[in-house]
Write a protein that holds these residues in place. Sequence first.
Motif, PDB file in Angstrom:
ATOM      1  N   PRO A  31       0.805  -1.227   0.000  1.00  0.00           N
ATOM      2  CA  PRO A  31       0.000   0.000   0.000  1.00  0.00           C
ATOM      3  C   PRO A  31       0.836   1.273   0.000  1.00  0.00           C
ATOM      4  O   PRO A  31       0.323   2.348  -0.257  1.00  0.00           O
ATOM      5  N   ARG A  32       2.145   1.152   0.278  1.00  0.00           N
ATOM      6  CA  ARG A  32       3.016   2.334   0.277  1.00  0.00           C
ATOM      7  C   ARG A  32       3.603   2.624  -1.097  1.00  0.00           C
ATOM      8  O   ARG A  32       4.247   3.642  -1.286  1.00  0.00           O
ATOM      9  N   ASP A  33       3.414   1.719  -2.046  1.00  0.00           N
ATOM     10  CA  ASP A  33       3.931   1.912  -3.399  1.00  0.00           C
ATOM     11  C   ASP A  33       3.334   3.199  -3.980  1.00  0.00           C
ATOM     12  O   ASP A  33       2.122   3.374  -3.992  1.00  0.00           O
ATOM     13  N   PRO A  34       4.171   4.129  -4.464  1.00  0.00           N
ATOM     14  CA  PRO A  34       3.665   5.407  -4.970  1.00  0.00           C
ATOM     15  C   PRO A  34       2.622   5.269  -6.072  1.00  0.00           C
ATOM     16  O   PRO A  34       1.672   6.047  -6.125  1.00  0.00           O
ATOM     17  N   ASP A  35       2.756   4.277  -6.925  1.00  0.00           N
ATOM     18  CA  ASP A  35       1.777   4.077  -8.002  1.00  0.00           C
ATOM     19  C   ASP A  35       0.416   3.668  -7.440  1.00  0.00           C
ATOM     20  O   ASP A  35      -0.617   4.103  -7.918  1.00  0.00           O
ATOM     21  N   ILE A  36       0.433   2.829  -6.407  1.00  0.00           N
ATOM     22  CA  ILE A  36      -0.813   2.376  -5.796  1.00  0.00           C
ATOM     23  C   ILE A  36      -1.466   3.523  -5.037  1.00  0.00           C
ATOM     24  O   ILE A  36      -2.681   3.715  -5.107  1.00  0.00           O
ATOM     25  N   VAL A  37      -0.658   4.312  -4.327  1.00  0.00           N
ATOM     26  CA  VAL A  37      -1.185   5.474  -3.599  1.00  0.00           C
ATOM     27  C   VAL A  37      -1.839   6.443  -4.579  1.00  0.00           C
ATOM     28  O   VAL A  37      -2.947   6.933  -4.347  1.00  0.00           O
ATOM     29  N   ARG A  38      -1.165   6.706  -5.700  1.00  0.00           N
ATOM     30  CA  ARG A  38      -1.702   7.627  -6.719  1.00  0.00           C
ATOM     31  C   ARG A  38      -3.005   7.087  -7.302  1.00  0.00           C
ATOM     32  O   ARG A  38      -3.977   7.825  -7.482  1.00  0.00           O
ATOM     33  N   ALA A  39      -3.061   5.797  -7.573  1.00  0.00           N
ATOM     34  CA  ALA A  39      -4.272   5.195  -8.139  1.00  0.00           C
ATOM     35  C   ALA A  39      -5.443   5.303  -7.162  1.00  0.00           C
ATOM     36  O   ALA A  39      -6.568   5.598  -7.569  1.00  0.00           O
ATOM     37  N   LYS A  40      -5.177   5.089  -5.876  1.00  0.00           N
ATOM     38  CA  LYS A  40      -6.251   5.197  -4.883  1.00  0.00           C
ATOM     39  C   LYS A  40      -6.759   6.624  -4.800  1.00  0.00           C
ATOM     40  O   LYS A  40      -7.964   6.858  -4.691  1.00  0.00           O
ATOM     41  N   ARG A  41      -5.841   7.596  -4.847  1.00  0.00           N
ATOM     42  CA  ARG A  41      -6.259   9.003  -4.791  1.00  0.00           C
ATOM     43  C   ARG A  41      -7.093   9.376  -6.014  1.00  0.00           C
ATOM     44  O   ARG A  41      -8.107  10.054  -5.896  1.00  0.00           O
ATOM     45  N   LEU A  42      -6.665   8.928  -7.187  1.00  0.00           N
ATOM     46  CA  LEU A  42      -7.416   9.231  -8.409  1.00  0.00           C
ATOM     47  C   LEU A  42      -8.798   8.593  -8.375  1.00  0.00           C
ATOM     48  O   LEU A  42      -9.783   9.215  -8.765  1.00  0.00           O
ATOM     49  N   ARG A  43      -8.869   7.353  -7.910  1.00  0.00           N
ATOM     50  CA  ARG A  43     -10.152   6.661  -7.831  1.00  0.00           C
ATOM     51  C   ARG A  43     -11.093   7.393  -6.875  1.00  0.00           C
ATOM     52  O   ARG A  43     -12.274   7.577  -7.172  1.00  0.00           O
ATOM     53  N   ALA A  44     -10.572   7.851  -5.734  1.00  0.00           N
ATOM     54  CA  ALA A  44     -11.392   8.576  -4.763  1.00  0.00           C
ATOM     55  C   ALA A  44     -11.866   9.907  -5.346  1.00  0.00           C
ATOM     56  O   ALA A  44     -13.024  10.300  -5.182  1.00  0.00           O
ATOM     57  N   ALA A  45     -10.973  10.603  -6.041  1.00  0.00           N
ATOM     58  CA  ALA A  45     -11.332  11.897  -6.631  1.00  0.00           C
ATOM     59  C   ALA A  45     -12.393  11.719  -7.721  1.00  0.00           C
ATOM     60  O   ALA A  45     -13.337  12.507  -7.806  1.00  0.00           O
ATOM     61  N   GLU A  46     -12.244  10.694  -8.537  1.00  0.00           N
ATOM     62  CA  GLU A  46     -13.222  10.444  -9.603  1.00  0.00           C
ATOM     63  C   GLU A  46     -14.590  10.104  -9.026  1.00  0.00           C
ATOM     64  O   GLU A  46     -15.613  10.585  -9.509  1.00  0.00           O
TER      65      GLU A  46
END
Length: 58
Positions: A31-46
């Motif tokens: 869960p600390r992987d930067p790509d996974i963190v970015r994907a979770k943030r984008l999904r939440a924003a969308e």
Amino acid sequence: MRQMRIEKSRRPARHRRYADETAAFPESLDPRDPDIVRAKRLRAAESRLREESQASGS
């Protein structure tokens, strides 16, 4: 002598090394992987944007 940075090829988080390797479950990804963190943030924003547009459209 100047040191050069060796570029390593980056694989997607879900990349399989072997053809018979099973798919990775979301829980098994770091869960600390930067790509996974970015994907979770984008999904939440969308999802937030979708909810707001549905609320204003109704």
